[in-house]
Design a protein around this motif. Structure first.
Motif, PDB file in Angstrom:
ATOM      1  N   SER A   3       0.856  -1.177   0.000  1.00 17.28           N
ATOM      2  CA  SER A   3       0.000   0.000   0.000  1.00 17.28           C
ATOM      3  C   SER A   3       0.895   1.230   0.000  1.00 17.28           C
ATOM      4  O   SER A   3       1.995   1.228   0.545  1.00 17.28           O
ATOM      5  CB  SER A   3      -0.913   0.001   1.223  1.00 17.28           C
ATOM      6  OG  SER A   3      -0.145   0.036   2.401  1.00 17.28           O
ATOM      7  N   LEU A   5       2.272   4.818   0.957  1.00 11.65           N
ATOM      8  CA  LEU A   5       2.329   5.659   2.145  1.00 11.65           C
ATOM      9  C   LEU A   5       2.060   7.100   1.743  1.00 11.65           C
ATOM     10  O   LEU A   5       2.234   7.488   0.595  1.00 11.65           O
ATOM     11  CB  LEU A   5       3.711   5.552   2.800  1.00 11.65           C
ATOM     12  CG  LEU A   5       4.112   4.180   3.320  1.00 11.65           C
ATOM     13  CD1 LEU A   5       5.491   4.231   3.956  1.00 11.65           C
ATOM     14  CD2 LEU A   5       3.094   3.629   4.293  1.00 11.65           C
ATOM     15  N   ARG A  55       3.916   7.886   6.159  1.00 15.53           N
ATOM     16  CA  ARG A  55       2.936   7.403   7.143  1.00 15.53           C
ATOM     17  C   ARG A  55       1.867   6.558   6.456  1.00 15.53           C
ATOM     18  O   ARG A  55       1.507   6.814   5.312  1.00 15.53           O
ATOM     19  CB  ARG A  55       2.275   8.581   7.851  1.00 15.53           C
ATOM     20  CG  ARG A  55       3.263   9.397   8.663  1.00 15.53           C
ATOM     21  CD  ARG A  55       2.581  10.551   9.399  1.00 15.53           C
ATOM     22  NE  ARG A  55       3.556  11.315  10.147  1.00 15.53           N
ATOM     23  CZ  ARG A  55       4.035  10.978  11.342  1.00 15.53           C
ATOM     24  NH1 ARG A  55       3.593   9.879  11.936  1.00 15.53           N
ATOM     25  NH2 ARG A  55       4.934  11.725  11.952  1.00 15.53           N
ATOM     26  N   ASP A  56       1.385   5.565   7.196  1.00 19.91           N
ATOM     27  CA  ASP A  56       0.303   4.745   6.663  1.00 19.91           C
ATOM     28  C   ASP A  56      -1.023   5.474   6.837  1.00 19.91           C
ATOM     29  O   ASP A  56      -1.066   6.608   7.342  1.00 19.91           O
ATOM     30  CB  ASP A  56       0.294   3.348   7.301  1.00 19.91           C
ATOM     31  CG  ASP A  56      -0.054   3.343   8.790  1.00 19.91           C
ATOM     32  OD1 ASP A  56      -0.474   4.387   9.353  1.00 19.91           O
ATOM     33  OD2 ASP A  56       0.091   2.272   9.408  1.00 19.91           O
ATOM     34  N   ASP A  57      -2.117   4.832   6.431  1.00 21.22           N
ATOM     35  CA  ASP A  57      -3.422   5.508   6.476  1.00 21.22           C
ATOM     36  C   ASP A  57      -3.931   5.728   7.901  1.00 21.22           C
ATOM     37  O   ASP A  57      -4.923   6.414   8.103  1.00 21.22           O
ATOM     38  CB  ASP A  57      -4.452   4.758   5.633  1.00 21.22           C
ATOM     39  CG  ASP A  57      -4.638   3.315   6.055  1.00 21.22           C
ATOM     40  OD1 ASP A  57      -4.003   2.866   7.041  1.00 21.22           O
ATOM     41  OD2 ASP A  57      -5.415   2.613   5.390  1.00 21.22           O
ATOM     42  N   LEU A  62       6.158   4.922   9.222  1.00 19.55           N
ATOM     43  CA  LEU A  62       6.730   3.643   8.794  1.00 19.55           C
ATOM     44  C   LEU A  62       8.053   3.805   8.066  1.00 19.55           C
ATOM     45  O   LEU A  62       8.845   2.873   8.022  1.00 19.55           O
ATOM     46  CB  LEU A  62       5.746   2.876   7.900  1.00 19.55           C
ATOM     47  CG  LEU A  62       4.413   2.494   8.519  1.00 19.55           C
ATOM     48  CD1 LEU A  62       3.596   1.664   7.533  1.00 19.55           C
ATOM     49  CD2 LEU A  62       4.589   1.759   9.836  1.00 19.55           C
ATOM     50  N   ALA A  89       7.108  -3.193   8.836  1.00 17.05           N
ATOM     51  CA  ALA A  89       6.707  -2.743   7.500  1.00 17.05           C
ATOM     52  C   ALA A  89       7.619  -3.288   6.403  1.00 17.05           C
ATOM     53  O   ALA A  89       7.402  -3.016   5.224  1.00 17.05           O
ATOM     54  CB  ALA A  89       6.682  -1.222   7.447  1.00 17.05           C
ATOM     55  N   LEU A  94       7.984  -1.252   0.580  1.00 17.89           N
ATOM     56  CA  LEU A  94       8.028   0.129   1.071  1.00 17.89           C
ATOM     57  C   LEU A  94       9.428   0.730   0.994  1.00 17.89           C
ATOM     58  O   LEU A  94       9.578   1.942   0.889  1.00 17.89           O
ATOM     59  CB  LEU A  94       7.483   0.207   2.493  1.00 17.89           C
ATOM     60  CG  LEU A  94       6.006  -0.184   2.645  1.00 17.89           C
ATOM     61  CD1 LEU A  94       5.588  -0.130   4.109  1.00 17.89           C
ATOM     62  CD2 LEU A  94       5.115   0.697   1.802  1.00 17.89           C
TER      63      LEU A  94
END
Length: 156
Positions: A3, A5, A55-57, A62, A89, A94
């Motif tokens: 996903s 970031l 940053r994640d959601d 991260l 992570a 990522l």
């Protein structure tokens, strides 16, 4: 596929106290505790950098890297340093996102400067995929083998 970031890049003065603490805590958790690399992390360079935070959601930090202006660490080049991912992570792509963002922001901030970094030798292949070339022999930095790498402004 990992996903994406949410990325934020700002000078030192852009930190809130809480965000600064999160960043220092992540660097400490990975570099000092996990990798057992003892060195002066709070080295004064942060004051002269732009800081890239991923940053994640849910707002969790991260990924992080600091982008150092030409003349601070190298006379003719910018530098990417303190590249770090939250341990939980890793293995999700990522690291590629973090490095792509770090290179893109460095090129936007300092378009005429080549980019230098000190890579842990275990991660040298990742940096090579982004156009970095080793320019030194391996050396010990805080108990971990590193190699200096350089990316020209023309690298793809």
């Amino acid at each position: 596929m990992a996903s994406l970031l949410q990325w934020q890049c700002h000078p030192f003065e852009g930190f809130t106290p809480h965000a600064l603490y999160e960043m220092l805590q992540l660097r400490d958790r990975v570099f000092v505790l996990e990798q057992q690399s003892i060195y002066g992390d709070v080295d004064g360079v942060d004051l002269h950098c732009h800081h890239l935070l991923g940053r994640d959601d849910q707002g969790r930090l991260l990924g992080y890297a600091r982008l150092i202006a030409p003349g601070v660490k190298y006379p003719d080049a910018t530098a990417i340093g303190r590249v770090v991912l939250e341990p939980a992570a890793r293995g999700k792509g990522l690291g590629n996102q973090l490095l792509a963002e770090a290179v893109a922001h460095s090129l936007r901030l300092y378009p005429d400067a080549p980019i230098m970094l000190s890579a842990q030798t275990a991660a040298q292949g990742l940096y090579e995929r982004f156009g970095f070339v080793a320019v030194s022999a391996p050396y010990d930095d805080g108990g971990i083998l590193h190699v200096d790498m350089r990316r020209s402004t023309l690298a793809a």
